[in-house]
Design a protein around this motif. Structure first.
Motif, PDB file in Angstrom:
ATOM      1  N   ILE A 117      -8.723  36.660  16.923  1.00 59.22           N
ATOM      2  CA  ILE A 117      -9.924  35.838  16.985  1.00 59.22           C
ATOM      3  C   ILE A 117      -9.503  34.371  16.917  1.00 59.22           C
ATOM      4  N   LYS A 118      -9.902  33.611  17.917  1.00 60.32           N
ATOM      5  CA  LYS A 118      -9.553  32.188  17.966  1.00 60.32           C
ATOM      6  C   LYS A 118     -10.767  31.274  17.793  1.00 60.32           C
ATOM      7  N   ASP A 119     -11.990  31.843  17.879  1.00 57.94           N
ATOM      8  CA  ASP A 119     -13.188  31.025  17.715  1.00 57.94           C
ATOM      9  C   ASP A 119     -14.344  31.898  17.209  1.00 57.94           C
ATOM     10  N   ALA A 120     -15.397  31.245  16.754  1.00 59.34           N
ATOM     11  CA  ALA A 120     -16.540  31.953  16.167  1.00 59.34           C
ATOM     12  C   ALA A 120     -17.292  32.779  17.202  1.00 59.34           C
ATOM     13  N   LYS A 121     -17.300  32.336  18.450  1.00 55.32           N
ATOM     14  CA  LYS A 121     -18.019  33.067  19.495  1.00 55.32           C
ATOM     15  C   LYS A 121     -17.396  34.452  19.722  1.00 55.32           C
ATOM     16  N   THR A 122     -16.090  34.527  19.741  1.00 57.28           N
ATOM     17  CA  THR A 122     -15.403  35.809  19.903  1.00 57.28           C
ATOM     18  C   THR A 122     -15.665  36.704  18.700  1.00 57.28           C
ATOM     19  N   VAL A 132     -13.133  45.472  11.191  1.00 61.64           N
ATOM     20  CA  VAL A 132     -12.128  45.354  10.144  1.00 61.64           C
ATOM     21  C   VAL A 132     -11.240  44.169  10.521  1.00 61.64           C
ATOM     22  N   GLY A 133     -11.321  43.112   9.713  1.00 60.62           N
ATOM     23  CA  GLY A 133     -10.591  41.893  10.022  1.00 60.62           C
ATOM     24  C   GLY A 133      -9.491  41.594   9.030  1.00 60.62           C
ATOM     25  N   TYR A 134      -8.390  41.077   9.553  1.00 61.12           N
ATOM     26  CA  TYR A 134      -7.256  40.654   8.734  1.00 61.12           C
ATOM     27  C   TYR A 134      -7.201  39.134   8.812  1.00 61.12           C
ATOM     28  N   PHE A 135      -7.580  38.477   7.733  1.00 65.71           N
ATOM     29  CA  PHE A 135      -7.633  37.022   7.700  1.00 65.71           C
ATOM     30  C   PHE A 135      -6.373  36.485   7.036  1.00 65.71           C
ATOM     31  N   THR A 136      -5.714  35.589   7.724  1.00 66.07           N
ATOM     32  CA  THR A 136      -4.478  35.010   7.224  1.00 66.07           C
ATOM     33  C   THR A 136      -4.409  33.551   7.643  1.00 66.07           C
ATOM     34  N   SER A 137      -3.289  32.930   7.390  1.00 62.30           N
ATOM     35  CA  SER A 137      -3.084  31.546   7.801  1.00 62.30           C
ATOM     36  C   SER A 137      -1.614  31.345   8.131  1.00 62.30           C
ATOM     37  N   HIS A 138      -1.333  30.249   8.820  1.00 58.39           N
ATOM     38  CA  HIS A 138       0.044  30.008   9.253  1.00 58.39           C
ATOM     39  C   HIS A 138       1.007  29.806   8.085  1.00 58.39           C
ATOM     40  N   PHE A 139       0.503  29.408   6.931  1.00 58.42           N
ATOM     41  CA  PHE A 139       1.359  29.152   5.777  1.00 58.42           C
ATOM     42  C   PHE A 139       1.561  30.374   4.887  1.00 58.42           C
ATOM     43  N   SER A 140       0.887  31.472   5.166  1.00 57.88           N
ATOM     44  CA  SER A 140       0.897  32.649   4.286  1.00 57.88           C
ATOM     45  C   SER A 140       2.058  33.577   4.631  1.00 57.88           C
ATOM     46  N   LEU A 141       3.055  33.607   3.784  1.00 55.71           N
ATOM     47  CA  LEU A 141       4.188  34.502   3.984  1.00 55.71           C
ATOM     48  C   LEU A 141       3.735  35.959   3.854  1.00 55.71           C
ATOM     49  N   ASP A 149      -7.443  28.885   9.891  1.00 56.45           N
ATOM     50  CA  ASP A 149      -7.401  27.513  10.396  1.00 56.45           C
ATOM     51  C   ASP A 149      -7.882  27.423  11.839  1.00 56.45           C
ATOM     52  N   ASP A 150      -7.704  28.492  12.620  1.00 57.00           N
ATOM     53  CA  ASP A 150      -8.167  28.511  14.009  1.00 57.00           C
ATOM     54  C   ASP A 150      -9.668  28.755  14.118  1.00 57.00           C
ATOM     55  N   ALA A 151     -10.195  29.616  13.249  1.00 52.49           N
ATOM     56  CA  ALA A 151     -11.618  29.970  13.304  1.00 52.49           C
ATOM     57  C   ALA A 151     -12.232  29.898  11.905  1.00 52.49           C
ATOM     58  N   PRO A 152     -12.437  28.684  11.379  1.00 49.56           N
ATOM     59  CA  PRO A 152     -12.975  28.576  10.025  1.00 49.56           C
ATOM     60  C   PRO A 152     -14.398  29.108   9.886  1.00 49.56           C
ATOM     61  N   GLU A 210     -16.878  35.420   4.387  1.00 52.44           N
ATOM     62  CA  GLU A 210     -16.758  35.113   2.959  1.00 52.44           C
ATOM     63  C   GLU A 210     -15.328  35.256   2.440  1.00 52.44           C
ATOM     64  N   VAL A 211     -14.373  34.814   3.241  1.00 48.95           N
ATOM     65  CA  VAL A 211     -12.961  34.873   2.862  1.00 48.95           C
ATOM     66  C   VAL A 211     -12.629  33.668   1.993  1.00 48.95           C
ATOM     67  N   VAL A 212     -12.002  33.914   0.845  1.00 50.97           N
ATOM     68  CA  VAL A 212     -11.620  32.828  -0.056  1.00 50.97           C
ATOM     69  C   VAL A 212     -10.117  32.802  -0.315  1.00 50.97           C
ATOM     70  N   ASP A 213      -9.395  33.836   0.090  1.00 49.38           N
ATOM     71  CA  ASP A 213      -7.959  33.902  -0.140  1.00 49.38           C
ATOM     72  C   ASP A 213      -7.312  34.604   1.047  1.00 49.38           C
ATOM     73  N   VAL A 214      -6.073  34.253   1.339  1.00 51.59           N
ATOM     74  CA  VAL A 214      -5.353  34.926   2.419  1.00 51.59           C
ATOM     75  C   VAL A 214      -4.077  35.536   1.860  1.00 51.59           C
ATOM     76  N   PRO A 215      -3.654  36.654   2.366  1.00 50.64           N
ATOM     77  CA  PRO A 215      -4.343  37.492   3.352  1.00 50.64           C
ATOM     78  C   PRO A 215      -5.467  38.293   2.705  1.00 50.64           C
ATOM     79  N   SER A 216      -6.527  38.466   3.457  1.00 53.36           N
ATOM     80  CA  SER A 216      -7.662  39.276   3.025  1.00 53.36           C
ATOM     81  C   SER A 216      -8.073  40.188   4.170  1.00 53.36           C
ATOM     82  N   VAL A 217      -8.631  41.327   3.828  1.00 52.33           N
ATOM     83  CA  VAL A 217      -9.173  42.246   4.816  1.00 52.33           C
ATOM     84  C   VAL A 217     -10.679  42.332   4.571  1.00 52.33           C
TER      85      VAL A 217
END
Length: 155
Positions: free
Chosen positions: A15-20, A33-42, A69-72, A79-86
């Motif tokens: 997912i790169k944007d909210a529309k998708t 089922v989404g896996y939310f992460t960020s570029h800094f998350s090892l 960071d790509d799709a805030p 309602e994601v507050v921490d990464v990685p989150s599912v």
């Protein structure tokens, strides 16, 4: 030294944007089922292959990955507050015939930095969620100005 070329077919859409992200809600699948992460998350990088393997074992669910960071807006809506989150969002009807809504969404975050437990807890939530497909089909979710997120269209 020989170079090997291989193709990796990913089971989870990126997912790169909210529309998708919003379009997945009407994809005809029984849950998102989404896996939310960020570029800094090892930890996010370490467990992403396991998430993709898990995605292959649930063909009725729409699996996706999202960089916060790509799709805030997608991360805010989930309602994601921490990464990685599912995030597990059932789509369709409950066994009693009532529709699932945003209150049925489950966000699995690492508790006390136990990143290794996120995917196993997510698998348990997916297995425990019973979704009946809606014979009328899925309708687009509507923006709720009170919360800044989206809500399912209920009649």
């Amino acid at each position: 030294m020989a170079l090997r070329a291989s193709r990796r077919f990913l089971s989870a859409a990126a997912i790169k944007d909210a529309k998708t992200y919003e379009s997945l809600k009407t994809s005809g699948k029984t849950m998102m089922v989404g896996y939310f992460t960020s570029h800094f998350s090892l930890a996010g990088k370490m467990y992403k292959p396991q998430f993709e393997a898990m995605a292959a074992s649930y063909p009725k669910a729409a699996f996706y990955t999202c960089d916060v960071d790509d799709a805030p807006l997608a991360a805010y809506d989930a309602e994601v507050v921490d990464v990685p989150s599912v995030v597990v969002l059932p789509l369709g009807l409950k066994p009693d015939g009532s529709p699932y809504d945003k209150s049925d969404m489950v966000v699995i975050s690492p508790e006390l930095a136990r990143f290794d437990q996120v995917l196993s807890r997510a698998k348990a939530v997916i297995d425990a969620t019973n979704v009946v497909e809606d014979p009328q089909g899925q309708k687009p979710w509507q923006f709720d100005p009170a919360t800044g997120t989206t809500l399912p269209a209920h009649e």
